[in-house]
Design a protein around this motif. Structure first.
Motif, PDB file in Angstrom:
ATOM      1  N   PRO A   1     -18.513  -9.680   8.682  1.00  0.00           N
ATOM      2  CA  PRO A   1     -19.480  -8.702   9.184  1.00  0.00           C
ATOM      3  C   PRO A   1     -18.818  -7.497   9.818  1.00  0.00           C
ATOM      4  O   PRO A   1     -19.308  -6.397   9.730  1.00  0.00           O
ATOM      5  CB  PRO A   1     -20.292  -9.499  10.196  1.00  0.00           C
ATOM      6  N   SER A   2     -17.660  -7.687  10.470  1.00  0.00           N
ATOM      7  CA  SER A   2     -16.898  -6.566  11.026  1.00  0.00           C
ATOM      8  C   SER A   2     -15.463  -7.019  11.282  1.00  0.00           C
ATOM      9  O   SER A   2     -14.882  -6.748  12.327  1.00  0.00           O
ATOM     10  CB  SER A   2     -17.539  -6.038  12.315  1.00  0.00           C
ATOM     11  N   ASN A   3     -14.886  -7.731  10.319  1.00  0.00           N
ATOM     12  CA  ASN A   3     -13.536  -8.252  10.455  1.00  0.00           C
ATOM     13  C   ASN A   3     -12.510  -7.168  10.119  1.00  0.00           C
ATOM     14  O   ASN A   3     -12.647  -6.471   9.109  1.00  0.00           O
ATOM     15  CB  ASN A   3     -13.330  -9.451   9.526  1.00  0.00           C
ATOM     16  N   GLN A   4     -11.491  -7.058  10.936  1.00  0.00           N
ATOM     17  CA  GLN A   4     -10.437  -6.079  10.725  1.00  0.00           C
ATOM     18  C   GLN A   4      -9.120  -6.762  10.381  1.00  0.00           C
ATOM     19  O   GLN A   4      -8.712  -7.711  11.047  1.00  0.00           O
ATOM     20  CB  GLN A   4     -10.216  -5.229  11.974  1.00  0.00           C
ATOM     21  N   THR A   5      -8.459  -6.255   9.339  1.00  0.00           N
ATOM     22  CA  THR A   5      -7.106  -6.670   8.997  1.00  0.00           C
ATOM     23  C   THR A   5      -6.274  -5.417   8.793  1.00  0.00           C
ATOM     24  O   THR A   5      -6.646  -4.550   7.991  1.00  0.00           O
ATOM     25  CB  THR A   5      -7.082  -7.515   7.712  1.00  0.00           C
ATOM     26  N   TYR A   6      -5.177  -5.323   9.519  1.00  0.00           N
ATOM     27  CA  TYR A   6      -4.274  -4.195   9.334  1.00  0.00           C
ATOM     28  C   TYR A   6      -3.292  -4.558   8.224  1.00  0.00           C
ATOM     29  O   TYR A   6      -2.530  -5.518   8.355  1.00  0.00           O
ATOM     30  CB  TYR A   6      -3.559  -3.869  10.643  1.00  0.00           C
ATOM     31  N   SER A   7      -3.343  -3.804   7.155  1.00  0.00           N
ATOM     32  CA  SER A   7      -2.576  -4.117   5.957  1.00  0.00           C
ATOM     33  C   SER A   7      -1.442  -3.120   5.780  1.00  0.00           C
ATOM     34  O   SER A   7      -1.685  -1.919   5.638  1.00  0.00           O
ATOM     35  CB  SER A   7      -3.488  -4.084   4.723  1.00  0.00           C
ATOM     36  N   HIS A   8      -0.223  -3.623   5.796  1.00  0.00           N
ATOM     37  CA  HIS A   8       0.968  -2.809   5.572  1.00  0.00           C
ATOM     38  C   HIS A   8       1.481  -3.157   4.176  1.00  0.00           C
ATOM     39  O   HIS A   8       1.883  -4.295   3.928  1.00  0.00           O
ATOM     40  CB  HIS A   8       2.019  -3.119   6.638  1.00  0.00           C
ATOM     41  N   SER A   9       1.451  -2.198   3.275  1.00  0.00           N
ATOM     42  CA  SER A   9       1.752  -2.496   1.885  1.00  0.00           C
ATOM     43  C   SER A   9       2.679  -1.462   1.282  1.00  0.00           C
ATOM     44  O   SER A   9       2.757  -0.320   1.723  1.00  0.00           O
ATOM     45  CB  SER A   9       0.460  -2.566   1.059  1.00  0.00           C
ATOM     46  N   THR A  10       3.376  -1.889   0.240  1.00  0.00           N
ATOM     47  CA  THR A  10       4.210  -0.994  -0.563  1.00  0.00           C
ATOM     48  C   THR A  10       3.926  -1.247  -2.032  1.00  0.00           C
ATOM     49  O   THR A  10       3.909  -2.395  -2.485  1.00  0.00           O
ATOM     50  CB  THR A  10       5.701  -1.207  -0.275  1.00  0.00           C
ATOM     51  N   ASN A  11       3.685  -0.162  -2.759  1.00  0.00           N
ATOM     52  CA  ASN A  11       3.526  -0.187  -4.212  1.00  0.00           C
ATOM     53  C   ASN A  11       4.736   0.462  -4.852  1.00  0.00           C
ATOM     54  O   ASN A  11       5.233   1.482  -4.352  1.00  0.00           O
ATOM     55  CB  ASN A  11       2.272   0.593  -4.625  1.00  0.00           C
ATOM     56  N   GLU A  12       5.183  -0.094  -5.960  1.00  0.00           N
ATOM     57  CA  GLU A  12       6.271   0.532  -6.699  1.00  0.00           C
ATOM     58  C   GLU A  12       6.173   0.145  -8.172  1.00  0.00           C
ATOM     59  O   GLU A  12       5.546  -0.867  -8.528  1.00  0.00           O
ATOM     60  CB  GLU A  12       7.631   0.133  -6.137  1.00  0.00           C
ATOM     61  N   PRO A  13       6.790   0.950  -9.056  1.00  0.00           N
ATOM     62  CA  PRO A  13       6.784   0.604 -10.480  1.00  0.00           C
ATOM     63  C   PRO A  13       7.542  -0.695 -10.726  1.00  0.00           C
ATOM     64  O   PRO A  13       8.487  -1.040 -10.004  1.00  0.00           O
ATOM     65  CB  PRO A  13       7.502   1.798 -11.133  1.00  0.00           C
ATOM     66  N   LEU A  14       7.116  -1.404 -11.757  1.00  0.00           N
ATOM     67  CA  LEU A  14       7.754  -2.657 -12.158  1.00  0.00           C
ATOM     68  C   LEU A  14       8.163  -2.519 -13.618  1.00  0.00           C
ATOM     69  O   LEU A  14       7.317  -2.225 -14.482  1.00  0.00           O
ATOM     70  CB  LEU A  14       6.781  -3.823 -11.978  1.00  0.00           C
TER      71      LEU A  14
END
Length: 289
Positions: A146-159
């Motif tokens: 209903p109002s859940n927070q998750t701080y997401s630290h992510s990295t995208n890169e080519p594969l």
């Protein structure tokens, strides 16, 4: 058209406070609000269904005193294959608070490592640096019902096309600063729940929230070659302003819109979760007992 009551002042205050960056750590660059919808609603002509949802949303927002507009319409954007990776029986990636996702489309393969925590500082201080010069990292505030927070630290890169993902050691190869899996590096990595997901996204709808826009995405998933939708999600993303903050008005309008969507019971999947949680629950025995 759904009429709801607005009772989230405390949540708004929490979200406002969370936009303040902690010294020495990456700051949140955006918030993404996500709600799962009933996939059966998208079984026929999903683009048309997405725009019917948009029409209902516009009416429901007006009924709830939303003082801005939602403009544009949904059109097909991305069409790709999605795989999530983890170790069968142990789910070491999930247990450590990470997720690992591959996307493959006409432009090639892309890999993402994401760490999530309800604590902003913990997530910001978790290094997910990639090995490619084209790697891109971000810290985002993901908000789910209903109002859940998750701080997401992510990295995208080519594969690269030649890179096979077989063991937890492959995470270290791709994201060299990630040491949490060193002691179990020989464990096998396979697609979670045996799932190969055909993902189609639709974008083009936007709402002016004041200093920033809410950019909408409708996502529809098809599992293991099926032509019947298995999952649908509506999300909207809001970036920080030029000062690196979310203003009170942008926050309150975002939260109102999020609450209105949750109140659209003829569209919303109940109970709601996240796409990643859905992947792990698809085959409940994947992680073992």
């Amino acid at each position: 058209m759904t009429k709801i009551r607005w009772h989230h002042a405390g949540t708004v205050a929490l979200l406002c406070a969370s936009s303040v960056a902690h010294a020495g750590t990456p700051s949140v660059g955006s918030r993404e609000y996500k709600v799962l919808l009933n996939p059966a609603s998208f079984a026929s002509q999903p683009a048309d269904a997405a725009n019917r949802f948009l029409t209902d949303l516009q009416a429901s927002l007006a009924a709830n005193g939303f003082d801005r507009t939602v403009t544009g319409s949904f059109a097909a954007d991305n069409d790709r294959t999605v795989l999530y990776y983890d170790s069968p029986g142990t789910c070491a990636v999930k247990q450590a608070g990470y997720s690992m996702r591959e996307r493959d489309d006409s432009s090639g393969r892309n890999i993402e490592l994401k760490f999530g925590s309800p604590n902003q500082t913990t997530s910001a201080n978790t290094d997910v640096s990639g090995s490619s010069s084209k790697a891109k990292s971000k810290l985002e505030d993901d908000i789910t019902p209903p109002s859940n927070q998750t701080y997401s630290h992510s990295t995208n890169e080519p594969l690269s096309d030649s890179k096979n993902i077989n063991h937890l050691s492959d995470i270290k190869d791709l994201f060299p600063t990630t040491h949490v899996f060193d002691s179990v590096s020989t464990q096998t990595l396979v697609p979670v729940s045996g799932l190969s997901i055909h993902e189609v996204t639709y974008d083009g709808a936007v709402s002016d929230l004041g200093q920033e826009n809410a950019d909408f995405t409708m996502t529809v998933w098809y599992a293991n070659g099926s032509t019947t939708p298995a999952l649908a999600e509506i999300s909207f993303e809001v970036d920080v302003n030029s000062d690196g903050i979310f203003t009170d008005k942008v926050t309150s309008r975002s939260q109102l819109m999020f609450s209105v969507i949750q109140g659209m019971t003829n569209w919303v999947q109940s109970p709601s979760s996240t796409k990643t949680a859905w992947v792990y629950k698809y085959l409940p025995t994947f992680c073992g007992q």
